[in-house]
Design a protein around this motif. Structure first.
Motif, PDB file in Angstrom:
ATOM      1  N   LEU A   1       0.925  -1.179   0.001  1.00  0.00           N
ATOM      2  CA  LEU A   1       0.060   0.005   0.067  1.00  0.00           C
ATOM      3  C   LEU A   1       0.901   1.263  -0.036  1.00  0.00           C
ATOM      4  O   LEU A   1       0.434   2.358  -0.235  1.00  0.00           O
ATOM      5  CB  LEU A   1      -0.880  -0.096   1.154  1.00  0.00           C
ATOM      6  N   GLY A   2       2.183   1.268   0.261  1.00  0.00           N
ATOM      7  CA  GLY A   2       3.186   2.415   0.345  1.00  0.00           C
ATOM      8  C   GLY A   2       3.018   3.199   1.586  1.00  0.00           C
ATOM      9  O   GLY A   2       3.543   4.159   1.801  1.00  0.00           O
ATOM     10  N   MET A   3       2.508   2.433   2.377  1.00  0.00           N
ATOM     11  CA  MET A   3       2.438   2.898   3.818  1.00  0.00           C
ATOM     12  C   MET A   3       3.723   2.671   4.427  1.00  0.00           C
ATOM     13  O   MET A   3       4.299   3.438   5.303  1.00  0.00           O
ATOM     14  CB  MET A   3       1.246   2.470   4.575  1.00  0.00           C
ATOM     15  N   VAL A   4       4.318   1.560   4.271  1.00  0.00           N
ATOM     16  CA  VAL A   4       5.726   1.342   4.833  1.00  0.00           C
ATOM     17  C   VAL A   4       6.657   1.155   3.504  1.00  0.00           C
ATOM     18  O   VAL A   4       6.533   0.844   2.422  1.00  0.00           O
ATOM     19  CB  VAL A   4       5.902  -0.045   5.288  1.00  0.00           C
ATOM     20  N   LEU A   5       7.609   1.959   3.661  1.00  0.00           N
ATOM     21  CA  LEU A   5       8.715   2.116   2.537  1.00  0.00           C
ATOM     22  C   LEU A   5       9.703   1.073   2.481  1.00  0.00           C
ATOM     23  O   LEU A   5      10.522   1.023   3.540  1.00  0.00           O
ATOM     24  CB  LEU A   5       9.296   3.679   2.309  1.00  0.00           C
TER      25      LEU A   5
ATOM     26  N   HIS B   1       1.286   6.904  -6.303  1.00  0.00           N
ATOM     27  CA  HIS B   1       0.144   6.920  -5.479  1.00  0.00           C
ATOM     28  C   HIS B   1      -1.157   6.522  -6.258  1.00  0.00           C
ATOM     29  O   HIS B   1      -2.053   6.031  -5.713  1.00  0.00           O
ATOM     30  CB  HIS B   1      -0.133   8.293  -4.614  1.00  0.00           C
TER      31      HIS B   1
ATOM     32  N   ARG C   1      -3.175   3.114  -5.940  1.00  0.00           N
ATOM     33  CA  ARG C   1      -3.873   2.862  -4.978  1.00  0.00           C
ATOM     34  C   ARG C   1      -5.522   2.953  -5.164  1.00  0.00           C
ATOM     35  O   ARG C   1      -6.085   2.476  -4.635  1.00  0.00           O
ATOM     36  CB  ARG C   1      -3.626   3.694  -3.828  1.00  0.00           C
TER      37      ARG C   1
ATOM     38  N   ALA D   1      -4.109   5.229   2.385  1.00  0.00           N
ATOM     39  CA  ALA D   1      -4.467   4.290   1.965  1.00  0.00           C
ATOM     40  C   ALA D   1      -5.339   4.546   0.561  1.00  0.00           C
ATOM     41  O   ALA D   1      -5.463   3.672  -0.135  1.00  0.00           O
ATOM     42  CB  ALA D   1      -5.370   3.131   2.748  1.00  0.00           C
ATOM     43  N   GLN D   2      -5.450   5.648   0.317  1.00  0.00           N
ATOM     44  CA  GLN D   2      -6.521   6.103  -0.627  1.00  0.00           C
ATOM     45  C   GLN D   2      -5.286   6.776  -1.793  1.00  0.00           C
ATOM     46  O   GLN D   2      -4.053   7.111  -1.412  1.00  0.00           O
ATOM     47  CB  GLN D   2      -7.302   7.504  -0.393  1.00  0.00           C
ATOM     48  N   PRO D   3      -5.769   6.629  -3.084  1.00  0.00           N
ATOM     49  CA  PRO D   3      -4.770   7.264  -4.288  1.00  0.00           C
ATOM     50  C   PRO D   3      -4.409   8.701  -3.998  1.00  0.00           C
ATOM     51  O   PRO D   3      -4.955   9.558  -4.820  1.00  0.00           O
ATOM     52  CB  PRO D   3      -5.540   6.739  -5.392  1.00  0.00           C
ATOM     53  N   ILE D   4      -3.892   9.157  -3.019  1.00  0.00           N
ATOM     54  CA  ILE D   4      -3.374  10.588  -2.673  1.00  0.00           C
ATOM     55  C   ILE D   4      -2.114  10.529  -2.421  1.00  0.00           C
ATOM     56  O   ILE D   4      -1.522   9.690  -1.632  1.00  0.00           O
ATOM     57  CB  ILE D   4      -4.252  11.296  -1.629  1.00  0.00           C
ATOM     58  N   ASN D   5      -1.286  11.772  -3.033  1.00  0.00           N
ATOM     59  CA  ASN D   5       0.096  11.720  -2.679  1.00  0.00           C
ATOM     60  C   ASN D   5       0.117  12.231  -1.309  1.00  0.00           C
ATOM     61  O   ASN D   5      -0.711  12.995  -0.727  1.00  0.00           O
ATOM     62  CB  ASN D   5       0.488  13.018  -3.718  1.00  0.00           C
ATOM     63  N   ARG D   6       1.195  11.814  -0.509  1.00  0.00           N
ATOM     64  CA  ARG D   6       1.379  11.976   0.803  1.00  0.00           C
ATOM     65  C   ARG D   6       1.762  13.489   0.968  1.00  0.00           C
ATOM     66  O   ARG D   6       1.405  14.018   1.870  1.00  0.00           O
ATOM     67  CB  ARG D   6       2.774  11.318   1.208  1.00  0.00           C
TER      68      ARG D   6
ATOM     69  N   ASP E   1       7.577   5.925   7.545  1.00  0.00           N
ATOM     70  CA  ASP E   1       6.662   4.715   7.605  1.00  0.00           C
ATOM     71  C   ASP E   1       5.527   5.071   8.597  1.00  0.00           C
ATOM     72  O   ASP E   1       5.397   5.593   9.432  1.00  0.00           O
ATOM     73  CB  ASP E   1       7.295   3.311   8.122  1.00  0.00           C
ATOM     74  N   LEU E   2       4.065   4.583   8.124  1.00  0.00           N
ATOM     75  CA  LEU E   2       2.995   4.838   8.744  1.00  0.00           C
ATOM     76  C   LEU E   2       2.398   3.627   9.623  1.00  0.00           C
ATOM     77  O   LEU E   2       2.506   2.699   8.963  1.00  0.00           O
ATOM     78  CB  LEU E   2       2.080   5.673   7.749  1.00  0.00           C
TER      79      LEU E   2
END
Lengths: 235, 255
Positions: free
Chosen positions: A48-52, A69, A72, B78-83, B254-255
């Motif tokens: 999910l890209g939450m952890v890199l 992104h 997702r 978790a949504q398709p949005i740039n951090r 990391d989140l």
């Protein structure tokens, strides 16, 4: 649909994922099993890209996801413990996500209906029980017809009827050709919905095979026994 | 991005702190302007109070807000949005609502009791200080996951810039008083946004005559439009540096 190549991740000194190489195809339900702390959640969060990742690559539909992104929009995620802004109401959370995902014309509200969430729309997220939060997470994960679903221990905390509703929903979505990844500890449940089992131990892939193959190899009729047999043999 | 800002705004407006902050500033400004004397005098007292309270409230509010929005951000990643978009929306949402409160709370009395160009500088400085300290608050929040630690770092930053820094400057000026220190003082001022803001406003009041040689130097350098522009440019730099470094940390974490 998803290919993971040489994925490594460590938190400080603790190596959580050590060189993972797997690929998952469309139209399959894959169950990710393994002891607590074996890296299951970290792996799904990496997708999910939450952890890199420290090194290695993850590809979704052939394209690397690192620092991207947009991909997702293809993934629905149901976290293990859903955490939501406490002072928002259920309706506000759902409306907000729908507002952000305006690109999706037809929202799938089947689970909202089946779980009777509309009757609780005005309740604050902070006042909900763990199970009800899980229902909200599930409804949000399936809402935008994603091609890939990542469900992290989806039935933990759900009552048997709600768990049954979720399982039938999973099988229904599988028939539409979606890829569904489920982490779970409940073997009977894995046997019911999954086609393949991937086992992570200490951040490494122990095995990744179809359920039929596992049973055939071990000459066991029950999945839980078969898996116990494999894990014991290797020790 | 606008959509996310909308929800951040919505969240902030519902907790009544920003409203209380606006009322506090309104009360403060009306009180000081009503105390009599010239509006310049009121602006001077207002300046001192504003430079102490605005950074404190901005940094504490922004830090607690950031930690309280963790769930909200988790939901969005978790949504398709740039951090980076999520981060910037949070920042703009907080900074704009606090600045809005400031502009309302100080600007309205200023307009009613005779707006001068100095008053405008005071409002502008306040807005910049808000943006700077919200950025610092976000930097403190992305450095550590622990809420208590984050607020601790934020308070330390405020302590440093609002109180300790002036002590250090005085100490340097006193110990090296035998040397020409004009340029050093100027540099030292640029290194603290609160001092920078104070000088921008002071130089436009008559009291700058009381500041001696250094005051004269400031006046010759910053007294004209070009100098004021330079000072605001420096303030802008003070916004950008913490903001961009915290955004960088946030997008690589990391989140």
């Amino acid at each position: 649909m998803i290919t993971i190549e040489n994925l490594r991740k460590s938190y400080g000194k603790l190596q959580v994922l050590k060189d993972i190489n797997v690929s998952f195809g469309a139209g399959r339900v894959i169950s990710i099993i393994g002891p607590n702390g074996s890296g299951k959640t970290t792996m799904s969060k990496a997708i999910l890209g939450m952890v890199l990742p420290d090194s290695g690559d993850i590809k979704v539909n052939g394209e690397s996801i690192v620092k991207k992104h947009a991909y997702r929009s293809q993934i629905g995620y149901m976290p293990q413990i859903g955490r939501y802004p406490e002072n928002m109401k259920i309706r506000q959370v759902i409306d907000m996500i729908r507002d952000i995902r305006k690109d999706v014309k037809q929202a799938d509200e089947e689970l909202i209906g089946l779980y009777g969430l509309k009757d609780m729309y005005e309740k604050r997220m902070g006042s909900l029980s763990g199970g009800t939060k899980q229902k909200v997470s599930a409804a949000l994960a399936f809402m935008f017809n994603p091609q890939i679903l990542i469900l992290d221990e989806p039935t933990a905390g759900l009552d048997p009827i709600s768990a049954e509703i979720l399982k039938s929903k999973i099988l229904k979505e599988k028939k539409k050709g979606k890829l569904i990844l489920i982490t779970s500890h409940i073997m009977s449940e894995v046997e019911e919905v999954a086609d393949e089992v991937m086992c992570l131990v200490d951040g490494q892939v122990k095995f990744h095979e179809t359920i039929a193959d596992i049973k055939l190899q071990t000459q066991e009729s029950r999945l839980s026994r078969a898996i116990a047999k494999i894990l014991n043999e290797e020790d | 991005m606008n959509k996310i800002i909308k929800y951040v705004f919505y969240d902030i407006i519902r907790n009544k702190i920003v409203l209380a902050y606006t009322l506090f500033l309104l009360l403060l400004s009306f009180g000081l302007f009503n105390l009599g004397g010239s509006p310049d005098k009121a602006i001077l007292s207002l300046l001192n109070l504003v430079l102490l309270t605005v950074p404190l409230i901005s940094i504490v509010f922004a830090t607690t807000h950031f930690y309280n929005s963790y769930e909200f951000m988790e939901l969005l990643v978790a949504q398709p949005i740039n951090r980076k978009k999520i981060f910037m929306s949070e920042y703009l949402g907080v900074a704009c609502s606090l600045s809005g409160a400031f502009v309302l709370g100080v600007g309205i009395p200023m307009l009613l009791f005779g707006a001068t160009i100095t008053g405008l500088y005071l409002v502008l400085t306040g807005v910049f200080i808000t943006f700077i300290f919200v950025a610092m608050a976000f930097l403190a929040s992305v450095i550590t996951r622990d809420k208590a630690k984050g607020i601790g770092i934020a308070l330390l930053l405020w302590f440093y810039f609002a109180l300790i820094y002036d002590g250090i400057v005085l100490f340097i000026l006193y110990s090296f008083s035998d040397y020409p220190l004009e340029k050093t003082t100027l540099t030292l001022t640029a290194l603290n946004p609160i001092d920078l803001g104070r000088i921008i406003v002071l130089l436009n009041l008559d009291v700058s005559a009381l500041m001696g040689y250094t005051g004269a130097l400031y006046k010759s350098l910053l007294g004209n439009l070009w100098g004021i522009g330079l000072a605001f440019g420096l303030l802008l730099l003070w916004v950008i540096l913490p903001l961009f470094s915290s955004r960088r940390i946030f997008s690589k974490r990391d989140l």
